[in-house]
Design a protein around this motif. Structure first.
Motif, PDB file in Angstrom:
ATOM      1  N   ASN A  17       0.809  -1.222   0.000  1.00  0.00           N
ATOM      2  CA  ASN A  17       0.000   0.000   0.000  1.00  0.00           C
ATOM      3  C   ASN A  17       0.844   1.274   0.000  1.00  0.00           C
ATOM      4  O   ASN A  17       0.301   2.377   0.024  1.00  0.00           O
ATOM      5  CB  ASN A  17      -0.991   0.005   1.179  1.00  0.00           C
ATOM      6  CG  ASN A  17      -0.301   0.049   2.532  1.00  0.00           C
ATOM      7  OD1 ASN A  17       0.924   0.155   2.618  1.00  0.00           O
ATOM      8  ND2 ASN A  17      -1.099  -0.055   3.582  1.00  0.00           N
ATOM      9  N   ASP A  19       2.770   2.660   2.268  1.00  0.00           N
ATOM     10  CA  ASP A  19       2.780   3.507   3.469  1.00  0.00           C
ATOM     11  C   ASP A  19       4.132   3.551   4.185  1.00  0.00           C
ATOM     12  O   ASP A  19       4.270   4.161   5.236  1.00  0.00           O
ATOM     13  CB  ASP A  19       1.686   3.067   4.454  1.00  0.00           C
ATOM     14  CG  ASP A  19       1.929   1.694   5.062  1.00  0.00           C
ATOM     15  OD1 ASP A  19       2.877   0.990   4.626  1.00  0.00           O
ATOM     16  OD2 ASP A  19       1.159   1.315   5.970  1.00  0.00           O
ATOM     17  N   GLU A  26       0.786  -7.885   4.116  1.00  0.00           N
ATOM     18  CA  GLU A  26       1.607  -7.579   2.935  1.00  0.00           C
ATOM     19  C   GLU A  26       2.713  -8.614   2.775  1.00  0.00           C
ATOM     20  O   GLU A  26       2.988  -9.076   1.662  1.00  0.00           O
ATOM     21  CB  GLU A  26       2.211  -6.177   3.044  1.00  0.00           C
ATOM     22  CG  GLU A  26       1.203  -5.068   2.858  1.00  0.00           C
ATOM     23  CD  GLU A  26       1.771  -3.689   3.162  1.00  0.00           C
ATOM     24  OE1 GLU A  26       1.362  -2.737   2.469  1.00  0.00           O
ATOM     25  OE2 GLU A  26       2.592  -3.549   4.081  1.00  0.00           O
TER      26      GLU A  26
END
Length: 141
Positions: A17, A19, A26
């Protein structure tokens, strides 16, 4: 491409994602993407093991520490294997006699006196033999 750039590239692949952190899910997805299996529990355990700041995620610094640590461990294992070739009778040290034997296998003709001189250069405790730690110092130079 330098090492840090390579690490960043791999880290970004794992950070689905974007971040800046790798979550257990993940990590699990990336492992599954390469055809392996990793349970949610195992992914969480890996993340917890690598997570230095306790936020439940693997940051880039955590990732680098893990990768670099693995390389150090690999180097250490390689050095241990090399050390075993030079030590005699699993004594835990390299003696002038065991050094002479190994060097002769490598085609080097040396005397015991020459081997004593070689060992003396790195024999930090002056006991006449090389321990693994002394051998490691020698190999790092």
């Amino acid at each position: 491409m330098d090492k840090l750039s390579q690490y960043e590239r791999v880290f970004k692949q794992l950070d689905g994602n974007g971040d800046g952190k790798i979550s257990p899910s993940e990590l699990q997805q990336c492992v599954e993407a390469i055809g392996e299996e990793l349970s949610a529990g195992d992914a969480a355990a890996v993340v917890t093991m690598l997570d230095a700041d306790g936020d439940g995620l693997v940051g880039f610094d955590d990732f680098v520490r893990f990768v670099e640590g693995g390389e150090e461990e690999e180097k250490e294992n390689d050095l241990r294997e090399a050390f075993k070739m030079y030590e005699m009778d699993e004594s835990g040290c390299i003696t002038p006699r065991s050094l002479k034997r190994m060097l002769s296998r490598l085609g080097e003709c040396t005397s015991i006196d020459e081997c004593e001189v070689m060992i003396a250069r790195f024999d930090l405790d002056r006991d006449g033999v090389l321990t693994f730690d002394e051998f490691k110092v020698m190999m790092m130079l």
